[in-house]
Design a protein around this motif. Structure first.
Motif, mmCIF file in Angstrom:
data_model
loop_
_atom_site.group_PDB
_atom_site.id
_atom_site.type_symbol
_atom_site.label_atom_id
_atom_site.label_comp_id
_atom_site.label_asym_id
_atom_site.label_seq_id
_atom_site.Cartn_x
_atom_site.Cartn_y
_atom_site.Cartn_z
ATOM 1 N N LEU A 26 -35.798 -50.663 -14.157
ATOM 2 C CA LEU A 26 -36.168 -50.676 -15.577
ATOM 3 C C LEU A 26 -35.647 -49.449 -16.317
ATOM 4 C CD1 LEU A 26 -39.827 -52.007 -15.287
ATOM 5 C CD2 LEU A 26 -37.795 -53.270 -16.002
ATOM 6 N N LEU A 27 -35.497 -48.336 -15.610
ATOM 7 C CA LEU A 27 -34.965 -47.126 -16.244
ATOM 8 C C LEU A 27 -33.442 -47.150 -16.344
ATOM 9 C CD1 LEU A 27 -37.206 -44.298 -14.728
ATOM 10 C CD2 LEU A 27 -37.342 -45.334 -17.000
ATOM 11 N N GLY A 28 -32.833 -48.174 -15.788
ATOM 12 C CA GLY A 28 -31.388 -48.305 -15.904
ATOM 13 C C GLY A 28 -30.584 -47.460 -14.947
ATOM 14 N N LEU A 29 -31.222 -46.955 -13.880
ATOM 15 C CA LEU A 29 -30.478 -46.181 -12.887
ATOM 16 C C LEU A 29 -29.655 -47.139 -12.032
ATOM 17 C CD1 LEU A 29 -33.207 -43.641 -11.730
ATOM 18 C CD2 LEU A 29 -31.378 -43.282 -13.385
ATOM 19 N N ARG A 30 -28.403 -46.784 -11.792
ATOM 20 C CA ARG A 30 -27.518 -47.669 -11.045
ATOM 21 C C ARG A 30 -26.733 -46.882 -10.006
ATOM 22 N NH1 ARG A 30 -26.324 -49.198 -16.517
ATOM 23 N NH2 ARG A 30 -27.455 -51.096 -17.113
ATOM 24 N N GLY A 31 -26.155 -47.621 -9.082
ATOM 25 C CA GLY A 31 -25.263 -47.021 -8.108
ATOM 26 C C GLY A 31 -25.921 -45.968 -7.246
ATOM 27 N N LEU A 32 -25.173 -44.896 -7.010
ATOM 28 C CA LEU A 32 -25.650 -43.841 -6.122
ATOM 29 C C LEU A 32 -26.879 -43.143 -6.669
ATOM 30 C CD1 LEU A 32 -22.243 -42.293 -4.977
ATOM 31 C CD2 LEU A 32 -23.756 -43.821 -3.693
ATOM 32 N N ARG A 33 -27.001 -43.052 -7.997
ATOM 33 C CA ARG A 33 -28.199 -42.432 -8.570
ATOM 34 C C ARG A 33 -29.451 -43.231 -8.215
ATOM 35 N NH1 ARG A 33 -26.624 -40.515 -14.750
ATOM 36 N NH2 ARG A 33 -25.076 -38.932 -14.145
ATOM 37 N N ALA A 34 -29.349 -44.544 -8.303
ATOM 38 C CA ALA A 34 -30.486 -45.392 -7.943
ATOM 39 C C ALA A 34 -30.810 -45.269 -6.461
ATOM 40 C CB ALA A 34 -30.178 -46.844 -8.308
ATOM 41 N N VAL A 35 -29.777 -45.285 -5.619
ATOM 42 C CA VAL A 35 -29.984 -45.170 -4.171
ATOM 43 C C VAL A 35 -30.624 -43.832 -3.836
ATOM 44 C CG1 VAL A 35 -28.813 -44.984 -1.945
ATOM 45 C CG2 VAL A 35 -28.140 -46.771 -3.570
ATOM 46 N N GLY A 36 -30.105 -42.745 -4.405
ATOM 47 C CA GLY A 36 -30.670 -41.427 -4.143
ATOM 48 C C GLY A 36 -32.113 -41.317 -4.590
ATOM 49 N N THR A 37 -32.441 -41.910 -5.738
ATOM 50 C CA THR A 37 -33.817 -41.883 -6.226
ATOM 51 C C THR A 37 -34.754 -42.636 -5.302
ATOM 52 O OG1 THR A 37 -33.030 -41.749 -8.516
ATOM 53 C CG2 THR A 37 -35.301 -42.422 -8.184
ATOM 54 N N LEU A 38 -34.327 -43.815 -4.846
ATOM 55 C CA LEU A 38 -35.164 -44.613 -3.942
ATOM 56 C C LEU A 38 -35.381 -43.901 -2.610
ATOM 57 C CD1 LEU A 38 -33.663 -48.170 -4.578
ATOM 58 C CD2 LEU A 38 -35.899 -47.336 -5.292
ATOM 59 N N VAL A 39 -34.323 -43.329 -2.057
ATOM 60 C CA VAL A 39 -34.446 -42.619 -0.783
ATOM 61 C C VAL A 39 -35.376 -41.416 -0.930
ATOM 62 C CG1 VAL A 39 -33.195 -41.271 0.947
ATOM 63 C CG2 VAL A 39 -32.214 -43.398 0.083
ATOM 64 N N GLY A 40 -35.216 -40.657 -2.006
ATOM 65 C CA GLY A 40 -36.075 -39.491 -2.217
ATOM 66 C C GLY A 40 -37.527 -39.865 -2.407
ATOM 67 N N ALA A 41 -37.788 -40.926 -3.202
ATOM 68 C CA ALA A 41 -39.166 -41.352 -3.425
ATOM 69 C C ALA A 41 -39.806 -41.856 -2.130
ATOM 70 C CB ALA A 41 -39.201 -42.447 -4.487
ATOM 71 N N ALA A 42 -39.042 -42.605 -1.329
ATOM 72 C CA ALA A 42 -39.588 -43.121 -0.072
ATOM 73 C C ALA A 42 -39.865 -41.995 0.919
ATOM 74 C CB ALA A 42 -38.611 -44.127 0.540
ATOM 75 N N ALA A 43 -38.957 -41.021 1.000
ATOM 76 C CA ALA A 43 -39.163 -39.896 1.916
ATOM 77 C C ALA A 43 -40.401 -39.103 1.542
ATOM 78 C CB ALA A 43 -37.931 -38.999 1.907
ATOM 79 N N LEU A 44 -40.573 -38.840 0.259
ATOM 80 C CA LEU A 44 -41.750 -38.082 -0.184
ATOM 81 C C LEU A 44 -43.026 -38.891 0.042
ATOM 82 C CD1 LEU A 44 -42.786 -35.506 -1.444
ATOM 83 C CD2 LEU A 44 -42.420 -36.523 -3.712
ATOM 84 N N THR A 45 -42.948 -40.206 -0.182
ATOM 85 C CA THR A 45 -44.109 -41.070 0.072
ATOM 86 C C THR A 45 -44.500 -41.032 1.546
ATOM 87 O OG1 THR A 45 -43.509 -42.559 -1.745
ATOM 88 C CG2 THR A 45 -44.972 -43.428 -0.049
ATOM 89 N N GLY A 46 -43.505 -41.053 2.424
ATOM 90 C CA GLY A 46 -43.797 -40.975 3.855
ATOM 91 C C GLY A 46 -44.499 -39.679 4.233
ATOM 92 N N LEU A 47 -44.062 -38.572 3.648
ATOM 93 C CA LEU A 47 -44.690 -37.276 3.938
ATOM 94 C C LEU A 47 -46.130 -37.235 3.434
ATOM 95 C CD1 LEU A 47 -41.718 -34.884 3.047
ATOM 96 C CD2 LEU A 47 -42.499 -35.558 5.338
ATOM 97 N N VAL A 48 -46.334 -37.706 2.201
ATOM 98 C CA VAL A 48 -47.685 -37.696 1.629
ATOM 99 C C VAL A 48 -48.611 -38.617 2.411
ATOM 100 C CG1 VAL A 48 -49.037 -38.300 -0.414
ATOM 101 C CG2 VAL A 48 -46.882 -37.065 -0.677
ATOM 102 N N ALA A 49 -48.135 -39.827 2.737
ATOM 103 C CA ALA A 49 -48.962 -40.775 3.480
ATOM 104 C C ALA A 49 -49.315 -40.249 4.868
ATOM 105 C CB ALA A 49 -48.232 -42.118 3.589
ATOM 106 N N THR A 50 -48.388 -39.563 5.512
ATOM 107 C CA THR A 50 -48.666 -39.001 6.834
ATOM 108 C C THR A 50 -49.659 -37.856 6.746
ATOM 109 O OG1 THR A 50 -46.425 -39.577 7.522
ATOM 110 C CG2 THR A 50 -47.608 -38.036 8.908
ATOM 111 N N ALA A 51 -49.544 -37.047 5.705
ATOM 112 C CA ALA A 51 -50.509 -35.966 5.522
ATOM 113 C C ALA A 51 -51.928 -36.512 5.371
ATOM 114 C CB ALA A 51 -50.125 -35.134 4.294
#
Length: 333
Positions: free
Chosen positions: A165-190
């Motif tokens: 919805l924010l219009g992120l595409r390509g590598l920017r979208a991929v990098g955002t998804l990977v970063g959000a998932a990694a941080l979610t994993g850390l928070v959920a594990t904590a």
């Protein structure tokens, strides 16, 4: 006076709401109402003649158990720790001994105890129960592990939808998804590991599992959204949240759900992620290959669709006539 378009919208809402309710009830209520063992892997061990009698009694209800024979109790324990079976009946001179692994699913362990006890009571014997791989003391019923599936699925869908919805595409979208998932994993594990103690095992391995599961969920709506637009987001959310959560089998086991719901659930990120979390947290990674493969394919296909969608949009924009493009901002002099 209302326009015809308003009338069509009202009619669509009137029809769509009952359809969505029916779909949700089918996805959630149907498996819950039909919960029962279906080829549930169960081991038997002991003298050949006694094992044959026990196997015959256990298979009286056709299709309930998938029997695995083992030479002795040690082999049966190894099978539980490798997640080959959910339990094992060891026939001894003092009566049957039931080996369970409540960490694989407390509901399944309880069901096996009831089934074996009922069979033993017919012969007047008592059953000794040994929990080989127990659930953590902080979550003996496995409720917290089951409850963690939906928040991770919602987090993944939110990340995938927001990126689109924010219009992120390509590598920017991929990098955002990977970063959000990694941080979610850390928070959920904590929360689940460090604070609540409902999952155990290596801290970073658990964080990796939760991060990978979130990314696999996010990749679905993001990839479909990149290719199909907003309808793709809804389709991805429906697939990974509604079907994925309802058919995950985390609260019991995939073999406890009606066919083919259990198998479908393991092909979707919530079910594969729940199975992988149990393997890494309680079984030293046993039987983790299948869930890892499933989650990885969701990530590869979803992120690949994100990149493809970005490429197609850039190509369409570059091939559009100059008059159809947005005018360039005026330069100040």
């Amino acid at each position: 006076m209302s326009s015809p378009s308003h009338g069509r919208r009202m009619a669509a809402i009137v029809v769509l709401v009952p359809v969505m309710v029916a779909l949700a009830l089918w996805a959630f209520a149907w498996p819950a109402a039909r919960t029962a063992p279906r080829d549930l892997p169960l081991g038997v061990a002991g003298p050949t003649a006694a094992v044959a009698q026990m196997e015959q009694r256990l298979t009286q209800k056709e299709g309930a158990f998938e029997i695995h024979r083992y030479a002795d109790e040690a082999a049966a324990r190894d099978a539980l720790q490798e997640r080959t079976v959910y339990g094992a009946v060891v026939v001894t001179d003092g009566g049957p001994k039931l080996l369970t692994a409540s960490a694989a699913g407390p509901a399944v362990a309880q069901l096996l105890q009831q089934a074996v006890s009922a069979q033993a009571s017919a012969t007047g014997a008592s059953v000794q129960v040994v929990d080989v791989v127990p659930a953590p003391e902080a979550d003996p019923r496995g409720a917290a592990v089951s409850a963690s599936v939906l928040p991770l699925a919602l987090a993944g869908v939110a990340a995938g939808a927001t990126v689109t919805l924010l219009g992120l595409r390509g590598l920017r979208a991929v990098g955002t998804l990977v970063g959000a998932a990694a941080l979610t994993g850390l928070v959920a594990t904590a929360i689940t590991h460090s604070w609540l103690g409902v999952v155990t095992g290596d801290w970073w391995a658990v964080a990796g599992v939760l991060g990978l599961s979130t990314l696999a969920v996010a990749a679905g709506p993001a990839g479909l959204g990149a290719l199909l637009g907003r309808p793709g987001i809804g389709l991805g959310a429906l697939l990974v949240v509604l079907l994925g959560n309802a058919f995950s089998g985390v609260a019991s086991a995939p073999e406890m759900l009606p066919r083919p719901a259990g198998a479908i659930g393991q092909w979707l990120p919530p079910g594969a992620g729940g199975s992988l979390l149990r393997s890494v947290s309680f079984f030293d990674g046993a039987a983790a290959t299948g869930p890892v493969f499933t989650l990885t394919w969701w990530v590869v296909l979803g992120l690949g669709a994100v990149l493809l969608g970005g490429t197609l949009r850039r190509r369409a924009h570059s091939e559009a006539p100059v008059s159809d493009r947005a005018p360039a901002p005026a330069r100040s002099v």
